[in-house]
Scaffold this motif. Sequence first.
Motif, PDB file in Angstrom:
ATOM      1  N   PRO A  31       0.817  -1.212   0.000  1.00 53.02           N
ATOM      2  CA  PRO A  31       0.000   0.000   0.000  1.00 53.02           C
ATOM      3  C   PRO A  31       0.856   1.270   0.000  1.00 53.02           C
ATOM      4  O   PRO A  31       1.953   1.294   0.579  1.00 53.02           O
ATOM      5  CB  PRO A  31      -0.802  -0.106   1.297  1.00 53.02           C
ATOM      6  CG  PRO A  31      -0.813  -1.562   1.632  1.00 53.02           C
ATOM      7  CD  PRO A  31       0.501  -2.098   1.137  1.00 53.02           C
ATOM      8  N   ALA A  32       0.358   2.309  -0.641  1.00 52.55           N
ATOM      9  CA  ALA A  32       1.100   3.566  -0.745  1.00 52.55           C
ATOM     10  C   ALA A  32       1.403   4.157   0.632  1.00 52.55           C
ATOM     11  O   ALA A  32       2.488   4.719   0.858  1.00 52.55           O
ATOM     12  CB  ALA A  32       0.302   4.564  -1.586  1.00 52.55           C
ATOM     13  N   ALA A  36       5.104   4.971   2.150  1.00 50.33           N
ATOM     14  CA  ALA A  36       5.446   6.314   2.629  1.00 50.33           C
ATOM     15  C   ALA A  36       6.076   6.248   4.021  1.00 50.33           C
ATOM     16  O   ALA A  36       7.049   6.959   4.307  1.00 50.33           O
ATOM     17  CB  ALA A  36       4.199   7.195   2.654  1.00 50.33           C
ATOM     18  N   LEU A  37       5.551   5.384   4.884  1.00 48.66           N
ATOM     19  CA  LEU A  37       6.153   5.231   6.214  1.00 48.66           C
ATOM     20  C   LEU A  37       7.545   4.620   6.110  1.00 48.66           C
ATOM     21  O   LEU A  37       8.459   5.011   6.844  1.00 48.66           O
ATOM     22  CB  LEU A  37       5.258   4.363   7.097  1.00 48.66           C
ATOM     23  CG  LEU A  37       4.165   5.121   7.852  1.00 48.66           C
ATOM     24  CD1 LEU A  37       3.095   4.179   8.350  1.00 48.66           C
ATOM     25  CD2 LEU A  37       4.773   5.911   9.008  1.00 48.66           C
ATOM     26  N   ALA A  38       7.741   3.668   5.191  1.00 52.59           N
ATOM     27  CA  ALA A  38       9.072   3.090   4.990  1.00 52.59           C
ATOM     28  C   ALA A  38      10.054   4.147   4.507  1.00 52.59           C
ATOM     29  O   ALA A  38      11.234   4.134   4.879  1.00 52.59           O
ATOM     30  CB  ALA A  38       8.996   1.932   3.992  1.00 52.59           C
ATOM     31  N   GLU A 119      13.151  -0.653  -5.399  1.00 55.61           N
ATOM     32  CA  GLU A 119      13.631  -1.921  -4.843  1.00 55.61           C
ATOM     33  C   GLU A 119      14.127  -1.730  -3.416  1.00 55.61           C
ATOM     34  O   GLU A 119      13.934  -2.611  -2.566  1.00 55.61           O
ATOM     35  CB  GLU A 119      14.740  -2.487  -5.731  1.00 55.61           C
ATOM     36  CG  GLU A 119      14.228  -2.947  -7.091  1.00 55.61           C
ATOM     37  CD  GLU A 119      15.333  -3.191  -8.092  1.00 55.61           C
ATOM     38  OE1 GLU A 119      15.156  -4.060  -8.962  1.00 55.61           O
ATOM     39  OE2 GLU A 119      16.385  -2.498  -8.022  1.00 55.61           O
ATOM     40  N   LEU A 120      14.739  -0.601  -3.151  1.00 55.36           N
ATOM     41  CA  LEU A 120      15.223  -0.304  -1.794  1.00 55.36           C
ATOM     42  C   LEU A 120      14.060  -0.253  -0.815  1.00 55.36           C
ATOM     43  O   LEU A 120      14.091  -0.899   0.246  1.00 55.36           O
ATOM     44  CB  LEU A 120      15.985   1.020  -1.793  1.00 55.36           C
ATOM     45  CG  LEU A 120      16.584   1.449  -0.448  1.00 55.36           C
ATOM     46  CD1 LEU A 120      17.826   0.636  -0.136  1.00 55.36           C
ATOM     47  CD2 LEU A 120      16.927   2.931  -0.465  1.00 55.36           C
ATOM     48  N   LEU A 121      13.017   0.513  -1.142  1.00 49.08           N
ATOM     49  CA  LEU A 121      11.862   0.626  -0.251  1.00 49.08           C
ATOM     50  C   LEU A 121      11.162  -0.712  -0.085  1.00 49.08           C
ATOM     51  O   LEU A 121      10.751  -1.076   1.022  1.00 49.08           O
ATOM     52  CB  LEU A 121      10.875   1.663  -0.785  1.00 49.08           C
ATOM     53  CG  LEU A 121      11.208   3.138  -0.608  1.00 49.08           C
ATOM     54  CD1 LEU A 121      10.040   4.001  -1.071  1.00 49.08           C
ATOM     55  CD2 LEU A 121      11.556   3.469   0.834  1.00 49.08           C
ATOM     56  N   ARG A 252      -2.020  -7.078   7.308  1.00 48.91           N
ATOM     57  CA  ARG A 252      -1.528  -6.427   8.533  1.00 48.91           C
ATOM     58  C   ARG A 252      -0.061  -6.068   8.293  1.00 48.91           C
ATOM     59  O   ARG A 252       0.828  -6.889   8.477  1.00 48.91           O
ATOM     60  CB  ARG A 252      -1.647  -7.379   9.734  1.00 48.91           C
ATOM     61  CG  ARG A 252      -3.026  -7.452  10.349  1.00 48.91           C
ATOM     62  CD  ARG A 252      -3.152  -8.644  11.285  1.00 48.91           C
ATOM     63  NE  ARG A 252      -2.096  -8.750  12.274  1.00 48.91           N
ATOM     64  CZ  ARG A 252      -2.244  -8.447  13.568  1.00 48.91           C
ATOM     65  NH1 ARG A 252      -3.392  -7.999  14.018  1.00 48.91           N
ATOM     66  NH2 ARG A 252      -1.249  -8.599  14.411  1.00 48.91           N
ATOM     67  N   TRP A 253       0.186  -4.848   7.870  1.00 48.58           N
ATOM     68  CA  TRP A 253       1.558  -4.412   7.583  1.00 48.58           C
ATOM     69  C   TRP A 253       2.159  -3.796   8.846  1.00 48.58           C
ATOM     70  O   TRP A 253       1.759  -2.718   9.290  1.00 48.58           O
ATOM     71  CB  TRP A 253       1.553  -3.395   6.442  1.00 48.58           C
ATOM     72  CG  TRP A 253       1.068  -3.963   5.143  1.00 48.58           C
ATOM     73  CD1 TRP A 253      -0.213  -3.988   4.682  1.00 48.58           C
ATOM     74  CD2 TRP A 253       1.866  -4.619   4.149  1.00 48.58           C
ATOM     75  NE1 TRP A 253      -0.272  -4.615   3.457  1.00 48.58           N
ATOM     76  CE2 TRP A 253       0.986  -5.016   3.106  1.00 48.58           C
ATOM     77  CE3 TRP A 253       3.230  -4.909   4.037  1.00 48.58           C
ATOM     78  CZ2 TRP A 253       1.437  -5.685   1.965  1.00 48.58           C
ATOM     79  CZ3 TRP A 253       3.666  -5.580   2.906  1.00 48.58           C
ATOM     80  CH2 TRP A 253       2.790  -5.962   1.883  1.00 48.58           C
TER      81      TRP A 253
END
Length: 506
Positions: A31-32, A36-38, A119-121, A252-253
């Motif tokens: 999910p976007a 964004a949190l990552a 790929e990093l995220l 559940r991320w």
Amino acid sequence: MTLSVEAIGRAVGSTAELATWARTVRYENIPATTLALARSQLISTLATVRASLSHPLGRALVATFGAPLRGEPKQSAAALAGLATCLDFDDVSFVGHLSASCATVPVAYARPLGMDGRELLTTIVVANECAARLTAATILGPFFRAQANTHCHLVGAATALLHARRAPAIEWASALGLALGMVPTPLHRAVLGSDLKPLTAALPVRSALDACDAAAHGMRCTTELLDGGDGLLAQLSAVPLPDLLVAGLGRRWHTDTVGFKRFPGSAYAQAAYECAERLSARLHERELSSIRRIVVHGCLLTYLLDRKVRPFLDGRRTPVAAANFALGYGLATILLTGRLGPEDLGPGALDDERRWRLADKVSVEHDTALTEQMLRATAPLGEALRWAGPRAATWPELQAWAGEELPRRLAELGLPEATFEQATMSIGARVVIELADGRRLTEQCDRPIGMTGPATRQHHQVIAGAKFLGVGGGAETLSRLERIETLDHEQTVRTLAVALCQPCAR
């Protein structure tokens, strides 16, 4: 604790299921909001590393492992892991400290593995999810393992490298088995009484990466290590929760529970520090000498943290790690200077007798209402207790708090959360300053800025960005990091290198 036959089967099968899922996750599957949190997690981690690079302990880590991104990637990853935990300035989540492995290993391997920003995220998120799930399954164990949760670092580092390499299934199975077959257990006396703490992340990260290389070269190991009385779950937890290894995969991320510290120090102290920041603005300098007493009213975790660290405090001779966890020192520093930053854990600041004299006036009292509030939130314990249900009543640490009332209180926590989209962390505090003339100044903070909740979900990019700029990071570099998923491999590698090239100037 011995796991049931049914739980054993779930644990063994869950390891393979988790690895199969992790191998297949791509950027488009996430999910976007989670991505964004990552991204903010990455920025916060780079800021934390920058802060540590200017500290004597950070410089010792660089001398030991080499400068980040300038040598062999395994050594670079170990250095970054140690630097991320060096001053307890890293972000936190439902299960504690993920970034020391989950964010640092992708950064270290971005160049050799040709990773672009997407790929990093993606790799950071996958590593978060795997490390978080094993840690969640064992979270009902001894209090305060936190950054010393070496199994979290082992899984985070291994899954990050395996995903980045797109390793085949046989390597996933063997690497995870080799990494988890020998889990180090730091002694808390060494963690608080010496300079060991950053090594509790650096060494497991290096060990996990060695396990990945061993698997790639044909060394094999079973993943059936979680079961039985001598298995990993039983060794690490009084109340193992094997179902949490795969609960809600892709729904559940755990990355959605990440929160960001404004002050170097435990998450259990952030609310008290925010209260002190407000009180500092209300106090005249001449009133500082008339402070008679400072009382911190905190939840059970804050109270126990203070009790745990006090035996290791010795004024200017206090080890960095103990000062890092000392609420009294942190509060005194904020009241005297208006802030608490990485430089306040350096030799000059720790030699300041005025801070320690004021710190001696600080006491911490347990506030049961704040504990109830903390347990109703997702993190750090509420969701695990809801998942455990009546099983949590056998957890020794919790029995000491609630006694005979424990079954009723556990039942009142309700059902587990289907997703972490509305996750919260509520470790609040109330700080009361008593002055010699009888006046009392009070501030309360129920959820500090940056901790998991609605405000952080809305403003985390600003919070992480301010942290990066606050340790000397450049505005242009921050702008590139904030859109890193648009960068190709060379741009990504160059941006990461620039982000770490200059230590904090303060």
